[in-house]
Structure formats: structure tokens, C-alpha cells
Scaffold this active site. Structure first.
Site, PDB file in Angstrom:
ATOM      1  N   HIS A  52      -2.702  45.467  -9.114  1.00  0.00           N
ATOM      2  CA  HIS A  52      -2.514  45.134  -7.704  1.00  0.00           C
ATOM      3  C   HIS A  52      -1.095  44.585  -7.517  1.00  0.00           C
ATOM      4  O   HIS A  52      -0.401  44.306  -8.507  1.00  0.00           O
ATOM      5  CB  HIS A  52      -3.566  44.117  -7.222  1.00  0.00           C
ATOM      6  CG  HIS A  52      -3.577  42.832  -7.979  1.00  0.00           C
ATOM      7  ND1 HIS A  52      -4.628  42.424  -8.777  1.00  0.00           N
ATOM      8  CD2 HIS A  52      -2.648  41.834  -8.085  1.00  0.00           C
ATOM      9  CE1 HIS A  52      -4.359  41.258  -9.312  1.00  0.00           C
ATOM     10  NE2 HIS A  52      -3.170  40.877  -8.917  1.00  0.00           N
TER      11      HIS A  52
HETATM   12  P1  TYD Z   1      -9.074  40.068  -9.854  1.00  0.00           P
HETATM   13  O1  TYD Z   1      -7.997  39.896  -8.849  1.00  0.00           O
HETATM   14  O2  TYD Z   1      -9.786  41.380  -9.881  1.00  0.00           O
HETATM   15  O3  TYD Z   1      -8.546  39.704 -11.305  1.00  0.00           O
HETATM   16  P2  TYD Z   1      -7.396  40.416 -12.158  1.00  0.00           P
HETATM   17  O4  TYD Z   1      -6.098  40.187 -11.451  1.00  0.00           O
HETATM   18  O5  TYD Z   1      -7.422  39.785 -13.500  1.00  0.00           O
HETATM   19  O6  TYD Z   1      -7.700  41.851 -12.304  1.00  0.00           O
HETATM   20  O7  TYD Z   1     -10.158  38.918  -9.625  1.00  0.00           O
HETATM   21  C1  TYD Z   1     -11.451  38.954 -10.179  1.00  0.00           C
HETATM   22  C2  TYD Z   1     -12.353  38.081  -9.341  1.00  0.00           C
HETATM   23  O8  TYD Z   1     -11.988  36.712  -9.447  1.00  0.00           O
HETATM   24  C3  TYD Z   1     -12.320  38.431  -7.867  1.00  0.00           C
HETATM   25  O9  TYD Z   1     -13.640  38.346  -7.366  1.00  0.00           O
HETATM   26  C4  TYD Z   1     -11.490  37.330  -7.241  1.00  0.00           C
HETATM   27  C5  TYD Z   1     -11.738  36.161  -8.155  1.00  0.00           C
HETATM   28  N1  TYD Z   1     -10.593  35.242  -8.265  1.00  0.00           N
HETATM   29  C6  TYD Z   1     -10.683  33.986  -7.689  1.00  0.00           C
HETATM   30  O10 TYD Z   1     -11.689  33.638  -7.035  1.00  0.00           O
HETATM   31  N2  TYD Z   1      -9.650  33.117  -7.829  1.00  0.00           N
HETATM   32  C7  TYD Z   1      -8.523  33.455  -8.500  1.00  0.00           C
HETATM   33  O11 TYD Z   1      -7.584  32.624  -8.615  1.00  0.00           O
HETATM   34  C8  TYD Z   1      -8.424  34.784  -9.067  1.00  0.00           C
HETATM   35  C9  TYD Z   1      -7.181  35.207  -9.790  1.00  0.00           C
HETATM   36  C10 TYD Z   1      -9.480  35.635  -8.928  1.00  0.00           C
END
Ligand code: TYD
Length: 137
Positions: A52
Site C-alpha cells: 500500500h
Molecule cells: P495492514 O495495513 O494490512 O498491515 P500491513 O501493512 O502489515 O500489511 O493491517 C492489518 C490490520 O491491522 C488491519 O485490519 C488494520 C490493522 N491495523 C491497526 O489497527 N493499527 C495499525 O497501526 C496497523 C498498522 C494496522
């Protein structure tokens, strides 16, 4: 900002002595204030994290242990940084696509974020990101 200047290396100081390891990173508050911390660990073989871009969020990636790749794109070109040196952290500016891949079993990545969690700040499709970048220029 271009793909070569979007990442800054920050030196982690190693204060390891006979009692064990201690590492520190001083953050210049003129450029970055930490409002959130999260960490990634126990990522399965071939799993990809990230995938992302953030519109406004800046982050600092701190390798705590193990190795992994930080892959960055500006919508046209790509940069691959293999992180295997726990003495360097990576500050990534907002507005760039990022993927984290090839985690070793023991890899732990601590992430400092300049803002609270906000799903509206994410661009989760690469096509959308490319369009967003063109409109930002
Ligand atoms: P995601 O953005 O998919 O993680 P990555 O960047 O590692 O691929 O996030 C996974 C899940 O965690 C999503 O439901 C959002 C949640 N999340 C939070 O609640 N707080 C945070 O600080 C982060 C980074 C993710």
C-alpha cells in the site's frame, strides 16, 4: 520527491556490552514526531506485508532482528532494499508504495508512524496509487 530521496538511512547506535545488547535511535522532532508504534513479526514464508501507499503518513522502519526486503515504488520505478543490518533504520516519506517481503523466520520489524491509524490515508491498489501520483505532480 523522487524514489532516490524518499528513503533516508538513520544510524542506530549500538551500546552492547558484556551485559547484552542495547540499541538506540535519536529522532529529530523537526522532521518526525512519533504518534504510533507497531511491529511485524512471525511473517510466513512468501507472505507479503504492506502493499500500500500512504498519502500523508511518514514512517521509520527499524529492523530488530532477522532480514527482510523493503520494496518501494513511485508508480513507475521500483527500489529493493535488503535489510540485514540491524544498525540502520529507514525513514520513508509519504506518497510511496511499499511492500515488505522475504522475511526470515526470526525477522521483527518495528515501525514508527507519524500519525494515528487512519484507513483513509491508505491507497491499497497499485493502479489507484499510479493515478494518485500522476495527479499529485
Ligand atoms: P495492514 O495495513 O494490512 O498491515 P500491513 O501493512 O502489515 O500489511 O493491517 C492489518 C490490520 O491491522 C488491519 O485490519 C488494520 C490493522 N491495523 C491497526 O489497527 N493499527 C495499525 O497501526 C496497523 C498498522 C494496522
Amino acid at each position: 520527491m523522487d524514489i532516490n530521496s524518499c528513503i533516508r538511512e538513520l544510524k542506530i547506535s549500538n551500546h552492547t556490552d558484556s551485559r547484552g545488547g542495547l540499541f538506540s535511535l535519536e529522532i529529530d522532532e523537526r522532521y518526525f514526531s512519533v504518534l504510533r508504534v507497531y511491529y511485524i513479526k512471525k511473517v510466513g514464508l512468501n507472505e507479503i506485508r504492506g502493499s500500500h501507499a500512504h498519502k500523508t503518513l511518514s514512517q521509520i522502519f527499524i529492523p530488530i532482528s532477522g532480514t527482510f526486503d523493503l520494496i518501494i515504488s513511485d508508480g513507475e520505478s521500483w527500489r529493493n532494499i535488503t535489510i540485514q543490518d540491524c544498525n540502520i533504520a529507514y525513514a520513508l516519506s509519504a506518497g510511496f508504495w511499499r511492500e515488505l517481503r522475504n522475511f526470515s523466520e526470526d525477522a521483527i520489524c518495528l515501525v514508527l508512524a507519524s500519525d494515528h491509524y487512519d484507513e483513509n490515508d491508505y491507497i491499497r491498489s497499485y493502479d489507484e496509487f499510479q493515478t494518485w501520483r500522476k495527479n499529485e505532480k
